[in-house]
Design an enzyme around this catalytic site. Sequence first.
Site, short mmCIF file in Angstrom:
data_model
loop_
_atom_site.label_atom_id
_atom_site.label_comp_id
_atom_site.label_asym_id
_atom_site.label_seq_id
_atom_site.Cartn_x
_atom_site.Cartn_y
_atom_site.Cartn_z
N LYS A 179 -25.71 1.20 63.84
CA LYS A 179 -24.71 0.42 64.59
C LYS A 179 -23.93 1.28 65.59
O LYS A 179 -23.57 0.82 66.66
CB LYS A 179 -23.76 -0.29 63.64
CG LYS A 179 -24.43 -1.46 62.90
CD LYS A 179 -23.44 -2.23 62.06
CE LYS A 179 -24.16 -3.29 61.22
NZ LYS A 179 -23.25 -4.12 60.43
N ASN A 196 -23.77 -4.69 66.55
CA ASN A 196 -24.82 -5.27 65.72
C ASN A 196 -25.69 -6.26 66.50
O ASN A 196 -26.62 -6.82 65.95
CB ASN A 196 -24.24 -5.94 64.46
CG ASN A 196 -23.63 -7.29 64.76
OD1 ASN A 196 -23.21 -7.55 65.88
ND2 ASN A 196 -23.57 -8.14 63.77
N GLY A 232 -10.37 -0.37 52.59
CA GLY A 232 -11.41 0.43 53.25
C GLY A 232 -11.05 0.67 54.70
O GLY A 232 -10.31 -0.11 55.32
N ALA A 233 -11.55 1.78 55.23
CA ALA A 233 -11.28 2.11 56.63
C ALA A 233 -12.54 2.66 57.29
O ALA A 233 -12.48 3.46 58.21
CB ALA A 233 -10.14 3.13 56.71
N GLY A 234 -13.70 2.20 56.81
CA GLY A 234 -14.97 2.62 57.41
C GLY A 234 -15.39 1.65 58.50
O GLY A 234 -14.57 0.90 59.03
N GLY A 235 -16.69 1.65 58.81
CA GLY A 235 -17.21 0.82 59.90
C GLY A 235 -16.94 -0.66 59.71
O GLY A 235 -16.57 -1.35 60.67
N LYS A 269 -7.24 7.95 57.19
CA LYS A 269 -8.18 7.13 57.97
C LYS A 269 -7.60 5.74 58.23
O LYS A 269 -7.80 5.17 59.30
CB LYS A 269 -9.53 7.02 57.24
CG LYS A 269 -10.44 8.21 57.58
CD LYS A 269 -11.61 8.35 56.64
CE LYS A 269 -12.68 7.32 56.79
NZ LYS A 269 -13.80 7.54 55.83
N MET A 294 -17.07 -8.01 50.81
CA MET A 294 -18.09 -8.08 51.88
C MET A 294 -19.50 -7.90 51.36
O MET A 294 -20.46 -8.28 52.00
CB MET A 294 -17.81 -7.03 52.94
CG MET A 294 -16.66 -7.37 53.84
SD MET A 294 -16.74 -6.29 55.28
CE MET A 294 -15.18 -6.65 56.00
N GLY A 350 -19.96 -11.64 50.46
CA GLY A 350 -20.23 -11.54 51.90
C GLY A 350 -21.48 -12.28 52.39
O GLY A 350 -21.87 -12.07 53.54
P1 NDP Z 1 -18.52 3.17 55.34
O1 NDP Z 1 -19.35 4.18 54.68
O2 NDP Z 1 -18.29 3.26 56.81
O3 NDP Z 1 -17.04 3.16 54.68
C1 NDP Z 1 -16.91 3.16 53.30
C2 NDP Z 1 -15.45 2.88 52.92
O4 NDP Z 1 -15.40 2.62 51.52
C3 NDP Z 1 -14.47 4.01 53.20
O5 NDP Z 1 -13.24 3.48 53.58
C4 NDP Z 1 -14.39 4.70 51.81
O6 NDP Z 1 -13.15 5.37 51.60
C5 NDP Z 1 -14.44 3.50 50.91
N1 NDP Z 1 -14.92 3.78 49.55
C6 NDP Z 1 -16.18 4.12 49.15
N2 NDP Z 1 -16.25 4.23 47.80
C7 NDP Z 1 -15.00 3.93 47.34
C8 NDP Z 1 -14.42 3.86 46.04
N3 NDP Z 1 -15.15 4.10 44.93
N4 NDP Z 1 -13.11 3.52 45.94
C9 NDP Z 1 -12.38 3.26 47.04
N5 NDP Z 1 -12.86 3.30 48.31
C10 NDP Z 1 -14.15 3.64 48.45
O7 NDP Z 1 -19.15 1.74 54.93
P2 NDP Z 1 -19.12 0.39 55.76
O8 NDP Z 1 -17.72 0.19 56.24
O9 NDP Z 1 -20.20 0.37 56.75
O10 NDP Z 1 -19.52 -0.73 54.67
C11 NDP Z 1 -18.64 -1.18 53.66
C12 NDP Z 1 -19.21 -2.39 52.93
O11 NDP Z 1 -19.28 -3.55 53.75
C13 NDP Z 1 -20.61 -2.19 52.37
O12 NDP Z 1 -20.59 -2.65 51.03
C14 NDP Z 1 -21.48 -3.10 53.23
O13 NDP Z 1 -22.59 -3.58 52.49
C15 NDP Z 1 -20.52 -4.22 53.56
N6 NDP Z 1 -20.87 -4.98 54.80
C16 NDP Z 1 -21.22 -6.32 54.67
C17 NDP Z 1 -21.56 -7.08 55.78
C18 NDP Z 1 -21.95 -8.54 55.61
O14 NDP Z 1 -22.47 -9.15 56.56
N7 NDP Z 1 -21.73 -9.14 54.47
C19 NDP Z 1 -21.57 -6.48 57.14
C20 NDP Z 1 -21.16 -5.09 57.17
C21 NDP Z 1 -20.84 -4.38 56.02
P3 NDP Z 1 -12.91 6.90 52.13
O15 NDP Z 1 -12.64 6.78 53.59
O16 NDP Z 1 -11.75 7.36 51.36
O17 NDP Z 1 -14.18 7.65 51.82
#
Ligand code: NDP
Length: 273
Positions: free
Chosen positions: A66, A87, A127-130, A156, A215, A239
């Site tokens: 992405k 996407n 969460g603060a990822g993608g 983040k 999600m 999701g």
């Molecule tokens: P990223 O890898 O970019 O980000 C992961 C995030 O999860 C970070 O904020 C990380 O925190 C946090 N994290 C991971 N493990 C833990 C834990 N055990 N406890 C607390 N926080 C945790 O992932 P994405 O953002 O790309 O994806 C996240 C989810 O969204 C996935 O499950 C994906 O399948 C889902 N998704 C669903 C979609 C749909 O259409 N239904 C579309 C897109 C995504 P830290 O920064 O501290 O590491």
Amino acid sequence: MSDRYVVIGNPVAHSKSPLIHAAFAKQTGEDVQYDRLLAPVDGFDSAVFELIQSGAKGANVTVPFKQDAWRLASRLSERAKLAEAVNTLSFAGGEIVGDNTDGVGLTRDITANLGVPLAGRRILLLGAGGAARGVLLPLLSYHPAMLVVANRTADKAMQLARQFAAYGEVAASGYAELGEQAFDVVINATSASLSDALPPVPASAFAAGSLAYDMMYGKGLTPFLQFAQAHGAARLADGLGMLVEQAAESFRIWRGVEPRTAALLSLLREQLA
Ligand code: NDP
């Protein structure tokens, strides 16, 4: 000849997008062919160039490409620019146009499919990822009463809040700092559910009557949804609806027609059971 689209990913065999887009094409009478395309992890750009050469009209982009798609696009929608992820690619007139439909997929699932309003509500985004980044602008467009991003790595979340400050009020937090605050909508955008883990959200985060949304989708309740159910959330959702709605928005961008989603969503839900 049918207009061709693909979903590009690695892995991509599990993707439900071909099934979803075939259903949309059938329903709307659009002459569309939609396939999976496995690209090497270091070969996204050449896969896209080959696709364009072959006359394809567009592509969905999934893990891990992405951000590559965001970099490669010659033009970006505002929501894709801010999401820093794409996407949906459209190929026309020598341009590679990038959009991001994940956020709208989420908000439509919540407001239209689940019938839960976001305007004026207290929203907690975990969460603060993608995925979290991608949904912030669409969430803010509903003018919630409060939007808090909580992340394990609080820095983040703070970065995200700063970056989106121009579009609405976003507060950032670590999990412990959430204290006793309660929210009407709690969205799990962490990847914790992928490893059957629970993000450390306080039990008090779920206001009476609240919606808990994970999600991730699959069979049965994720640890997050189980926890939410045990601590006061009245509605639980995964999701799957987001997946179908983001696909519907991609289809609308490409074909100019909006497919109906309810029957397909029920069918996919039955298949998961
Ligand atoms: P990223 O890898 O970019 O980000 C992961 C995030 O999860 C970070 O904020 C990380 O925190 C946090 N994290 C991971 N493990 C833990 C834990 N055990 N406890 C607390 N926080 C945790 O992932 P994405 O953002 O790309 O994806 C996240 C989810 O969204 C996935 O499950 C994906 O399948 C889902 N998704 C669903 C979609 C749909 O259409 N239904 C579309 C897109 C995504 P830290 O920064 O501290 O590491």
